[in-house]
Design a protein around this motif. Sequence first.
Motif, short mmCIF file in Angstrom:
data_model
loop_
_atom_site.label_atom_id
_atom_site.label_comp_id
_atom_site.label_asym_id
_atom_site.label_seq_id
_atom_site.Cartn_x
_atom_site.Cartn_y
_atom_site.Cartn_z
N GLU A 160 -13.17 -13.52 10.10
CA GLU A 160 -13.65 -13.31 11.46
C GLU A 160 -15.17 -13.27 11.52
OE1 GLU A 160 -11.67 -10.29 13.75
OE2 GLU A 160 -10.05 -10.24 12.28
N ASN B 186 -3.44 -8.99 14.96
CA ASN B 186 -4.06 -7.85 14.27
C ASN B 186 -3.05 -7.21 13.33
OD1 ASN B 186 -5.61 -7.16 17.34
ND2 ASN B 186 -6.66 -7.88 15.53
N PHE C 130 4.07 1.08 2.15
CA PHE C 130 3.92 0.13 3.23
C PHE C 130 3.67 -1.27 2.68
CE2 PHE C 130 1.12 -2.13 6.23
CZ PHE C 130 2.02 -2.26 7.26
N THR D 40 -9.72 -0.03 1.52
CA THR D 40 -9.64 -0.98 2.63
C THR D 40 -9.65 -0.19 3.92
OG1 THR D 40 -7.26 -0.88 2.72
CG2 THR D 40 -8.21 -2.57 1.31
N ALA E 46 -1.80 -8.49 10.69
CA ALA E 46 -0.85 -9.41 10.07
C ALA E 46 -1.05 -9.49 8.56
CB ALA E 46 -1.01 -10.80 10.69
N HIS F 254 -9.88 -15.04 15.34
CA HIS F 254 -9.06 -14.86 16.53
C HIS F 254 -9.54 -15.77 17.65
CE1 HIS F 254 -6.70 -11.60 15.02
NE2 HIS F 254 -7.76 -10.85 14.75
N ASP G 30 3.11 2.52 11.78
CA ASP G 30 2.62 2.05 10.49
C ASP G 30 1.50 1.04 10.62
OD1 ASP G 30 5.80 2.01 8.75
OD2 ASP G 30 4.37 3.59 9.20
N ARG G 31 1.48 0.38 11.76
CA ARG G 31 0.55 -0.72 11.86
C ARG G 31 -0.32 -0.54 13.08
NH1 ARG G 31 1.86 -6.01 10.31
NH2 ARG G 31 2.53 -5.72 8.19
N PRO G 32 -1.42 0.19 12.87
CA PRO G 32 -2.27 0.49 14.00
C PRO G 32 -2.74 -0.77 14.71
CG PRO G 32 -3.26 1.18 11.90
CD PRO G 32 -1.89 0.71 11.61
N SER H 240 -7.01 -10.00 6.36
CA SER H 240 -8.07 -9.41 5.54
C SER H 240 -7.53 -8.96 4.19
CB SER H 240 -8.69 -8.21 6.26
OG SER H 240 -9.22 -8.62 7.50
N THR H 241 -6.29 -8.49 4.19
CA THR H 241 -5.70 -8.09 2.91
C THR H 241 -5.59 -9.28 1.98
OG1 THR H 241 -4.45 -6.40 4.09
CG2 THR H 241 -3.68 -6.98 1.89
N PHE I 100 0.89 -1.17 0.00
CA PHE I 100 0.00 0.00 0.00
C PHE I 100 0.92 1.21 0.00
CE2 PHE I 100 -2.82 -3.07 2.21
CZ PHE I 100 -3.88 -3.02 1.31
N1 LIG Z 1 -5.26 0.90 2.24
C1 LIG Z 1 -4.24 0.67 3.10
N2 LIG Z 1 -3.21 1.53 3.15
C2 LIG Z 1 -2.18 1.32 3.99
N3 LIG Z 1 -2.08 0.27 4.83
C3 LIG Z 1 -3.09 -0.63 4.81
C4 LIG Z 1 -4.21 -0.48 3.95
N4 LIG Z 1 -5.06 -1.51 4.15
C5 LIG Z 1 -4.47 -2.28 5.10
N5 LIG Z 1 -3.29 -1.75 5.49
C6 LIG Z 1 -2.36 -2.31 6.49
O1 LIG Z 1 -2.07 -3.63 6.13
C7 LIG Z 1 -1.87 -4.42 7.27
C8 LIG Z 1 -2.69 -5.67 7.18
O2 LIG Z 1 -4.03 -5.35 7.42
P1 LIG Z 1 -5.18 -6.46 7.48
O3 LIG Z 1 -6.47 -5.74 7.58
O4 LIG Z 1 -5.00 -7.40 6.38
O5 LIG Z 1 -4.86 -7.19 8.86
P2 LIG Z 1 -5.64 -8.41 9.55
O6 LIG Z 1 -4.69 -9.51 9.64
O7 LIG Z 1 -6.92 -8.65 8.87
O8 LIG Z 1 -5.87 -7.80 11.00
P3 LIG Z 1 -7.13 -7.97 11.99
O9 LIG Z 1 -6.89 -9.21 12.75
O10 LIG Z 1 -6.99 -6.78 12.87
O11 LIG Z 1 -8.37 -7.97 11.19
C9 LIG Z 1 -2.21 -3.53 8.45
O12 LIG Z 1 -1.02 -3.10 9.03
C10 LIG Z 1 -2.97 -2.41 7.85
O13 LIG Z 1 -2.78 -1.24 8.60
#
Ligand SMILES: Nc1ncnc2c1ncn2[C@@H]1O[C@H](COP(=O)(O)OP(=O)(O)OP(=O)(O)O)[C@@H](O)[C@H]1O
Lengths: 331, 528
Positions: free
Chosen positions: A155, A38, A16, B527, A40, A187, A304-306, A43-44, A13
């Motif tokens: 989830e 969270n 990042f 996203t 990781a 989770h 970078d990774r809320p 969802s991406t 992204f």
């Molecule tokens: N559009 C975006 N721009 C920048 N960073 C992004 C974007 N979308 C997702 N991210 C980052 O990508 C990383 C992966 O996010 P993702 O939503 O896939 O995590 P996850 O494993 O599903 O987490 P959770 O368990 O919290 O749902 C996160 O650090 C998130 O901040």
Amino acid sequence: MAVIEVQGLVKDFGRFRALDGLDLTVRAGEVHGFLGPNGAGKSTTIRILLGLLRATGGEVRLLGGDPWRDATTLHRRLTYVPGDVNLWPQLSGGEVIDLLGRLRGDVDTARRDELLQRFELDPRKKGRAYSKGNRQKVALVAALSSRAELLILDEPTSGLDPLMEEVFQECIREVRDEGRTVLLSSHILAEVEELCDRVSIIRAGRTVESGTLSDLRRASRTMVLAETVQPPADVGSLRGVRVLDLVGDRVRLEVDNEHLSTVISFLAGRGIRSLESHPPTLEELFLAQYGDQPGERPAEQPGDRPGDRHLDSLRAPAADRPVDTSGGSRR
Amino acid sequence: MTRFTGTMTLVRLALRRDRVVLPVWLLSLTGLIYSSVAAVQGLYDTAASQATYQATIGGSAASIALSGPPVALGTIGGITVFEVSQVAIIGIALMAIFLTVRHTRADEEAGRTELVRAGVLGRQADLLAAGILACAASLLVGASVVVSFLSVDLAAADSLVFGGAVASVGLVFTGVALVAAQVVEHGRQAVGLALTALGVAFVLRAVGDVADNGLRWASPLGWAQGVHAFAGPRWWPLGLCLTFAVALIATAGWLTTRRDFGGGLVAARPGPPAASPRLGSAWGLALRLQRGMLLGWTVGMTLLGVMFGSVAAEVDDMVAGNSAMQDVFARSGVDIVDAYAATVLLILALVTTGFTLGSVLRLRAEETTHRVEPLLSTPTSRTRWAAGWLLVSASGTLAVLTAAGLGAGVTSAVVLSDPGRIEDMVGGALVYLPAVLLVGGLAFALFGGVPALLSGVWLLLAGFFVAGWLGELLSLPAWLVDLSPYSHAPQVPLEPLSWAPLLTMTGVAALCVAAGFVSLRQRDLATG
Ligand SMILES: Nc1ncnc2c1ncn2[C@@H]1O[C@H](COP(=O)(O)OP(=O)(O)OP(=O)(O)O)[C@@H](O)[C@H]1O
Ligand SMILES: [Mg+2]
């Protein structure tokens, strides 16, 4: 045959890197657990599988096709439940379920009504009038009432109460018995342990473990709880052993599986009064994955990774574990 | 802890969140006001030009309907007020409405309010904070009016009373928006409700001013413009506005105690347990989701058309009793009623574009709220989803424009006893269809390619409005005015219908839409 075949998946992204060489293989007919803290990248990954995001690099095959190029044809064969279900404020739950069914081109009213009953869902409410759990049920009923061969669930139960969690697990078992495939990101480790044939654990956009639960267990440690005649004071000096708690003649320890028999013979030499051992629970595996090798995490950029803020709460107990004296009965 | 604990914290939070939006509103409004004020001084600096203004513009029903009561038009101060009123008053009301709803219902709907309310916050702190923000912004705009007037050496007391009138419109519509935000459940509905109130207030004032009767006193805009700056100013109408604003804000506060958090005043009715057969395609969904908005706009625009049409006869009468105007029109060979119709049609088209843009921009909202994800994980493609939506946007635009033209046409046909007016007005409205669709197409191209810039299309529309309405006054360069698609539509019935610009604009609109589709298919969906 693999229903989902992901190799070296990369997703950036901007600057990042959210996914950094992720691998994932889901075989036909299995329920595959998809775990990771969270942020990781679960969802991406799922959004890439759905063709909502475009992969930056790597190989992705879904149901034998390319999820970006062949999105519409592939979508005839799958259903999806998002983690955060947003419904249209103007539409009732029943309308949403029917709409999604019709768009997919497979509507089974009898099954839909049965699911509504099992999930105790009132289909007449509109968008916001549903609680979080009920919004999720709308998406679940919509997905489960289809006969699609692949279910992608992100989830799906984070808002369900324990009773509904039970119903959900029943439904997923039925789906598995019908030979359909499920990718389940969650989770709720108990749920994954209950339902999944195989799991993949990812972290910081990379796969760190993948296999059946027993594979993972075999490759890891066993918890041993023993009471001996002579106090097993020097058990800690054995290879692969980590003593968690040693009081008089009672010891609680963790041992690498390859050294398990050495430990048992050692304890036998001290005269065993009682012995308990169990493979690590998924939770223990999971925590070990994130707790024991903090140095291996790539340079942390919490800004970078809320999502990572939650990770701390996940890691804390794991880091504490060696000195934890009360948690012996975890599952 | 009182009901208002934490208000100032929220105001600071709002200022932080609005660090772009607020300056854009303030700068564009004050900039527009200041440049209009300055331009007027140069145009009407002789007694003769002022007298002509009073004789011509002061006798034009369209101008009175749009700008307000023709007071002191023989003086430079009166002319300045008359020229600035419409932009200042409508502009400040829009600003107050959008700012207020943004920080009340829209936040509550998004769940952000819940997050802060769980902290140490009084129950009405968010309401008060939004009120403070919008009122402060209104006062700033009012002050900028005063400063602009003083900077060109207009009388202090009159400048002050007019600035007060503009500011008080902002205060009243802050109150209106606060109440609307309590009554309905969704931010968009709250904006719609407040805009409807603004429309009603505007129409009452316009009809009252054109017919010169007491109807104008039924509208807070009538009060504000009843201060009669530069004609021995009256201060008491400001009192009416202030009292009304305070009453509205208090009502909103009281309403918060009468409803549940997240809910409206009227509990949402349950819906059908199963979908009707029509709700089975992307297009069916788009129609269903935009139905309410389309209905509201159709009714509202019909009424606006009716309002403009119903004073068509007065236009004729005014000229009949006004030799200066008769001369002007006789010399130019232009039919006064036609000139009026052309102005009305341009305004109806510009306002209709609000529907078109609102409709296209909702695509982005569907995306960012992730409601589109389950939809797009069915065999429905992005193209099909967006095409279904645009079909409703385009046919809705056609419906709204036709309704506006029909409203104006039927009423002017009746008051002028000339059935041919119906065809003139409906046809004349539809001449603007390509221009409106072009702006909508541009918005869609942005949605596909650079969604981050999407809300900029509102600024663009405001720019086209300025070009079309104030272009002459501000003596904008021709090329700038020509950037606006609305300047390329032939001004029927004043000008003959020519197809070339219409076809060109339709072509450009189609290209924009095509570009939008191509880039939408390439990009990542939102996203997070
Ligand atoms: N559009 C975006 N721009 C920048 N960073 C992004 C974007 N979308 C997702 N991210 C980052 O990508 C990383 C992966 O996010 P993702 O939503 O896939 O995590 P996850 O494993 O599903 O987490 P959770 O368990 O919290 O749902 C996160 O650090 C998130 O901040
Ligand atoms: Mg996630």
